[in-house]
Structures are given as C-alpha cells and as structure tokens.
Enzyme design. Sequence first.
Site, short mmCIF file in Angstrom:
data_model
loop_
_atom_site.label_atom_id
_atom_site.label_comp_id
_atom_site.label_asym_id
_atom_site.label_seq_id
_atom_site.Cartn_x
_atom_site.Cartn_y
_atom_site.Cartn_z
N LYS A 116 63.11 2.28 -48.32
CA LYS A 116 63.76 1.67 -47.15
C LYS A 116 64.77 0.59 -47.56
O LYS A 116 65.84 0.48 -46.96
CB LYS A 116 62.71 1.09 -46.21
CG LYS A 116 61.92 2.16 -45.44
CD LYS A 116 61.12 1.54 -44.33
CE LYS A 116 59.92 2.35 -43.92
NZ LYS A 116 60.15 3.55 -43.15
N GLU A 288 66.20 4.51 -40.96
CA GLU A 288 66.00 5.23 -42.22
C GLU A 288 66.53 6.64 -42.06
O GLU A 288 66.80 7.08 -40.95
CB GLU A 288 64.51 5.27 -42.59
CG GLU A 288 63.65 6.01 -41.59
CD GLU A 288 62.23 6.24 -42.09
OE1 GLU A 288 61.97 6.07 -43.29
OE2 GLU A 288 61.38 6.62 -41.27
N ASN A 290 65.55 10.57 -42.89
CA ASN A 290 64.51 11.50 -43.34
C ASN A 290 65.18 12.73 -43.91
O ASN A 290 65.93 13.43 -43.22
CB ASN A 290 63.59 11.87 -42.18
CG ASN A 290 62.74 10.68 -41.76
OD1 ASN A 290 62.26 9.93 -42.62
ND2 ASN A 290 62.58 10.48 -40.48
P1 ADP Z 1 58.11 4.92 -40.67
O1 ADP Z 1 58.90 5.38 -41.85
O2 ADP Z 1 56.78 4.35 -41.06
O3 ADP Z 1 58.01 5.94 -39.57
P2 ADP Z 1 60.32 3.55 -39.34
O4 ADP Z 1 61.15 2.57 -40.05
O5 ADP Z 1 60.90 4.91 -39.09
O6 ADP Z 1 58.91 3.66 -40.08
O7 ADP Z 1 59.89 2.92 -37.96
C1 ADP Z 1 58.98 3.57 -37.11
C2 ADP Z 1 59.02 2.97 -35.71
O8 ADP Z 1 58.79 1.56 -35.76
C3 ADP Z 1 60.35 3.10 -35.02
O9 ADP Z 1 60.46 4.31 -34.36
C4 ADP Z 1 60.31 1.94 -34.06
O10 ADP Z 1 59.50 2.28 -32.96
C5 ADP Z 1 59.59 0.87 -34.82
N1 ADP Z 1 60.52 -0.04 -35.53
C6 ADP Z 1 60.91 0.02 -36.82
N2 ADP Z 1 61.74 -0.99 -37.13
C7 ADP Z 1 61.90 -1.73 -36.02
C8 ADP Z 1 62.65 -2.92 -35.69
N3 ADP Z 1 63.39 -3.56 -36.58
N4 ADP Z 1 62.58 -3.38 -34.44
C9 ADP Z 1 61.81 -2.76 -33.51
N5 ADP Z 1 61.09 -1.66 -33.76
C10 ADP Z 1 61.13 -1.14 -34.99
#
Ligand code: ADP
Length: 670
Positions: A116, A288, A290
């Site tokens: 990340k 991120e 995927n």
């Molecule tokens: P993972 O790789 O564990 O799935 P992500 O970075 O894709 O993690 O984030 C997953 C979820 O977390 C997002 O869909 C969102 O709901 C929440 N999220 C992540 N970062 C933020 C942020 N900076 N502010 C608010 N919500 C966030």
Amino acid sequence: MFSKILIANRGEIACRVIKTARRMGIKTVAVYSEADANALHVERADEAIAIGPAPSAQSYLVADRIIAACLATGAQAVHPGYGFLSEKAAFCQALANHGIAFIGPDVPAIAAMGDKIESKKLARAAGVSTVPGFLGVIADEGEAVAIARDVGFPVMIKASAGGGGKGMRVAYDEAQVRDGFRSARNEARSSFADDRVFIEKYIEQPRHIEIQILADGQGTTLYLGERECSIQRRHQKVIEEAPSPFLDAATRRAMGEQAVALARAVNYRSAGTVEFIVDARRNFFFLEMNTRLQVEHPVTEMVVGLDLVEQMIRIAAGEKLALRQDDITLSGWAVEARVYAEDPLRGFLPSTGRIARYRPPAEDTAPHGSVRVDTGVFEGGEISMFYDPMIAKLITHGADRDGAILKMRDALDCFEIRGVAHNISFLSALMNHPRFVAGRLTTNFIAEEFPSGFGGVSVDDATRHRLIAVAAATHRRIVERDRQISGQVAGLRSPVASDWVVRIGRINHPVTVGLVDGGAVVTIDAVDGVGPGLAVRSGWEIGDSLWTGTVDGIALSVQIDRLGVGYRLTHGGAQLPVQVLSPAAAVLADLMPVKLPPDMSRFLLSPMPGLLVSLAVAEGAEIKAGQELAVVEAMKMENILRADHDGVVAKIHATTGSSLAVDQAILEFA
Ligand code: ADP
C-alpha cells in the site's frame, strides 16, 4: 491460443473461469485439496489434480504443487482467480521460469501494487489523487500521534501489507491512535508477517468506488466504468453495483483516466481494478490497485457486455485488444449480492455443513439477460470450515437501478438454501431498505442502519395479507388433493369447506377461500373478515417448495416449507410460521399452552460450530464476570468465551479437543 489452462483456485471463481474456457474451446485442469475432492470445480473441469491437505497453506497456496500440476497435465497457462496466489509476484515469476503463462499482469506490476505504501507513492507520481497522509513507516506510538495530529483527525491507521480489511483502524483522538497503532501493527504482524503501518486521513461519509481497467500490454489500456461497493460489513463488500448511483459523467471520466494513467505507469497488462474512496463532495482518492479479477467483476460484465475472463485469457495469449475506449458503453444497471453461509441473526457467524437443499433462481444469461448465478456449490455438497464461506454470487441486471433491485429482490425470494445458515434474509433487507433504494450509500451504511446487528425483518401489512392468501390457497389445494385419496372412511369425504383461519403466531386471520377455473385460481373472498378478497393465481403444484404467482395481480415468490402441521413461508427476508386451521380448530388452538424454550441461562453454550481448544476452569471453580472460560476455534479464528456474571462452575459438559455443535453446552453454572 492456449489449448489447456489450469485454474489455481476453488469454489465459484474456479467454476466461472472453467465456463469461459470451455466456451473458448480450451481444456481445463482443476486443482483440489483433500476437502474438495467432490467439489463442483473438480467435476466441471476436464482434468483434476490433488494438491494436498485441506488447509490452504498446504494446498492452494503452495506454488510448487500448482506448478507440478501444470507440468503433469501440460497446462500452458494458469488463471489464479482471486485470493490465494493471485497477487503473489513470486508465484508469477516461478511460472515464468517454467515457461507457463500467467493469466494476469506481469511480475513488476504485481510487485509494485502489492504494497500500500509503495503503490501510493507510485500513484502520486503518476498524477493520481491520493488520500492525504504520511507515506512512511511509523516507528512507534509517539510518532503515530505526531503524524495523526499533522494529518488531522479522524485518521486511518493501515497495514502496508494489508488486505481483506485486516490491519485497519480508525482513530478520532490521540488515545485511539495509540490503541489503533498497536492493534493494527499486531494484526499486520500475525496476518501478513509484516508490521509496517502508515497513517492517512479518514475520509468521512466515504463511498468505495472502483474502476475496472483492461490493458493488453501492447498500447491499449481501457477503463470499463466503475463499480460502487460501499455496502460493506467490517470493510468487506456485501453488495456491489455498476454503475455507481453517485457519479456523474465528468467524475467517471476523470476517475477512469487516472486509473488508466496508473495502469500505464506500471505497464499493466490484463484486467485490474483501481479502488478509490470518494467523499460526499465527489472528491476521489486512490486507495489501492488490485492486480487480479475481482469478486464483483460480473456487474461490470453485465453493463459493459464483455467477458473479462475471456479478455484476460486472450491478452495472456498475446492477443491485442480489439476495442477502443469509445467502444465501451454502459447499458442498464447491475447489482451483485454475495450469498454467504453465515447466520446474520447470530452476528454473522460462519456456518458449515451439508447443503441439504440448493435451488438457485433460474438464470437468464442471454445477451441482456437479467439473472446470473455464479456458484461453486451443489445440493448435497458441503460448506467446509477451511475456506471462505461463500455459497454464490447473485447478479441481476435491469434497464435502470430500480429494475435491477426489483429483479434482485425476486431472485433472493426464489433462492432456496437449506442445511446451512445463510444471509439471504439480510440481503433482502438491504434490497428493501429505503436508504439503499434511494442510493444514499456510504461504507458505514450497515453499521449505521443496523447498529445493534441484524434482528431479522418483518413484513408490512399488505405483504402479510398476500402471504395469508398464499397460505390459504395452498392449504386448500392440499386438502382438496387429500380428499381424493381412495379408501378413506365413509363420511370423511365431505366437501372441502371454504372458511379457514390462517394462524400466524397466536393471531388468527379468518379467510374465505373459493376455487375458480379448475383450481388454478383461488379467490380469497375476505381476509380478517374484510373484503373484497384477493385473487391468487399460480402454477404451483403440490410438493413444490417454491410458490410463484400473483396475488391481486402483484407478482410474488414465496418459499413454502412444511413445518409440522403448518408451513413456514419465506419472503422478502422474513420467515412466517403459519397454520391453516378450520375455524373450530382455531378456537381450540387459542386454548393450547405456549411451549416456552428451556431456560439455558445457567449454561455456557458454544456460539458456533467449532473445536473446543481449551477450558480455563474446572468443576467447582469460582469465577468472576469477564473471566475466560473456554476457547472455541472456528473458521481459523480463536474465540474466547468469557463469563458474563460471577458464579461457580457446577459441571463441565464437553472435553477439550472435541467438536462442538452450535448451542452445545460446554459447562453449567451452579
Ligand atoms: P483492504 O486491502 O484491506 O481491502 P482497502 O485499502 O481496500 O483495504 O480499504 C478497504 C475499505 O476500508 C474501503 O473500501 C473503505 O471502506 C475503507 N477505507 C480505507 N481507507 C479509508 C480512508 N482513508 N477513509 C475512509 N475509509 C477508508
């Protein structure tokens, strides 16, 4: 083009890849663990190779076994699905070393996006808008607090190696930063063996909107619109849709172009997804990328009209994309619901066991079809404790959002699963929720709308009346048939009465039922003594567990189970136990005492099926509220069961190491 590919995955996604390969005339090889010897993906593939014991760390995650299976079968390429080895650059490299193609992106792109912190730096450099924050590794709590103050509260603490919602904490003040930093780091260390965490701004009222991209590595990189995945439970997606009800054309285009810029920056090839978080003012920030096919890819396929797996296979085989950005148009609306073996009424505890009945709704996948079911299970098969408890993905398509939601409601009503707990009632509740219907989504939707969990749903009065009509009509048909059985005692073959009482709980609803038109149409003259009645039409036959038809012209699907002398009707996420009685029997039913469930409050019950790992107390022990009593392991998670009041242990009922059924008594208090 390849003549044979191997699918390094299981469940619905393995079946889904096999389907496309078959259509393309490509032979398929499945791999399976000991727990999956009878799985659907094994049956669907042309060949299947066993790759080890049930735990995925000893089978689906062992790259060497997958490569050996390729060499043994002559598979020229591997589709990794999602999860497992799909984003492991080392696996991809190992395949390349053996001259096996990877149906996905190239090693450097996977490596660059796998972290990340690193991917955010790359995105920034590529001109992609990123969440404000600090992209360095944080050494200790003190530094975390200083950075959080700098970024401004609220903040999100995240594991750089994170995924699947693990290693993430929101903090609104300094104390929460300290706590969150510690727990995110511990979780990251135990889940990913990498404890680097960073801090970014927590975007309030966030929506999760992601862009599907497709690149051929030969100059063409396209964006295929977006998916909104804001309906999440604990950062895990539950409902996804395409397009997003929130985006306008300009934002869609800006997000699409940034996603393409990022993909180009890493020379991306294959299908991939760039995830954004979008705030209430439509500002969007990169989360991120995927580097794989996503679980929710079908909603994109349904609105864009492309088969993404086919595109991935063609690109991996070296073909150029025959499309340009202008060729990509979005048509209609698609919604996906993830059907899981979990019990929404018990805090979404995963459920395992044999699927006694499995009847998904009928598919309609013709071009512009409207119902698609991606599944990896079958009736009589098993949901194992070793893997993700997904049963199926249900996807519906409509001309617009309302149309897709309406289709989804009916498809859920028709989805019959028995033997394992499932979340269909919860999915129905979401589809009927006024705020969901209005499209006012944020990732906090479920937490806000179901603050104390899901307690089931009840039907509104109009629906209750329709269900009463269905129950009465159905029962009348059954009684009618029963009267036809030959050899009955003389005098009992009296004509079937038309007055009945439909009893729900302890409430009696008097109805009058008349048969018209050879039995196909039943007219309820009155419900609760009030007319005019409802016309019930259905092709339902005795023995069918699914009733479809119309009541008063309104289409309805109702699942009907025999329940003792009554029925259980399932519709709209609600379950109604009903009895249809003669008026005389209804009077007597009122006099029957209610059987209360036994009082189990003196017992410690297993909250889930699992393994009793340890008992922390012995018979005669005095315990204090909050004290650990036992540890039960289920779905690879250890659950500590604690005393909720002071007391003395009178008797131990289960032994360490034994498997427990849900609600099985572990011990008893005096
Ligand atoms: P993972 O790789 O564990 O799935 P992500 O970075 O894709 O993690 O984030 C997953 C979820 O977390 C997002 O869909 C969102 O709901 C929440 N999220 C992540 N970062 C933020 C942020 N900076 N502010 C608010 N919500 C966030």
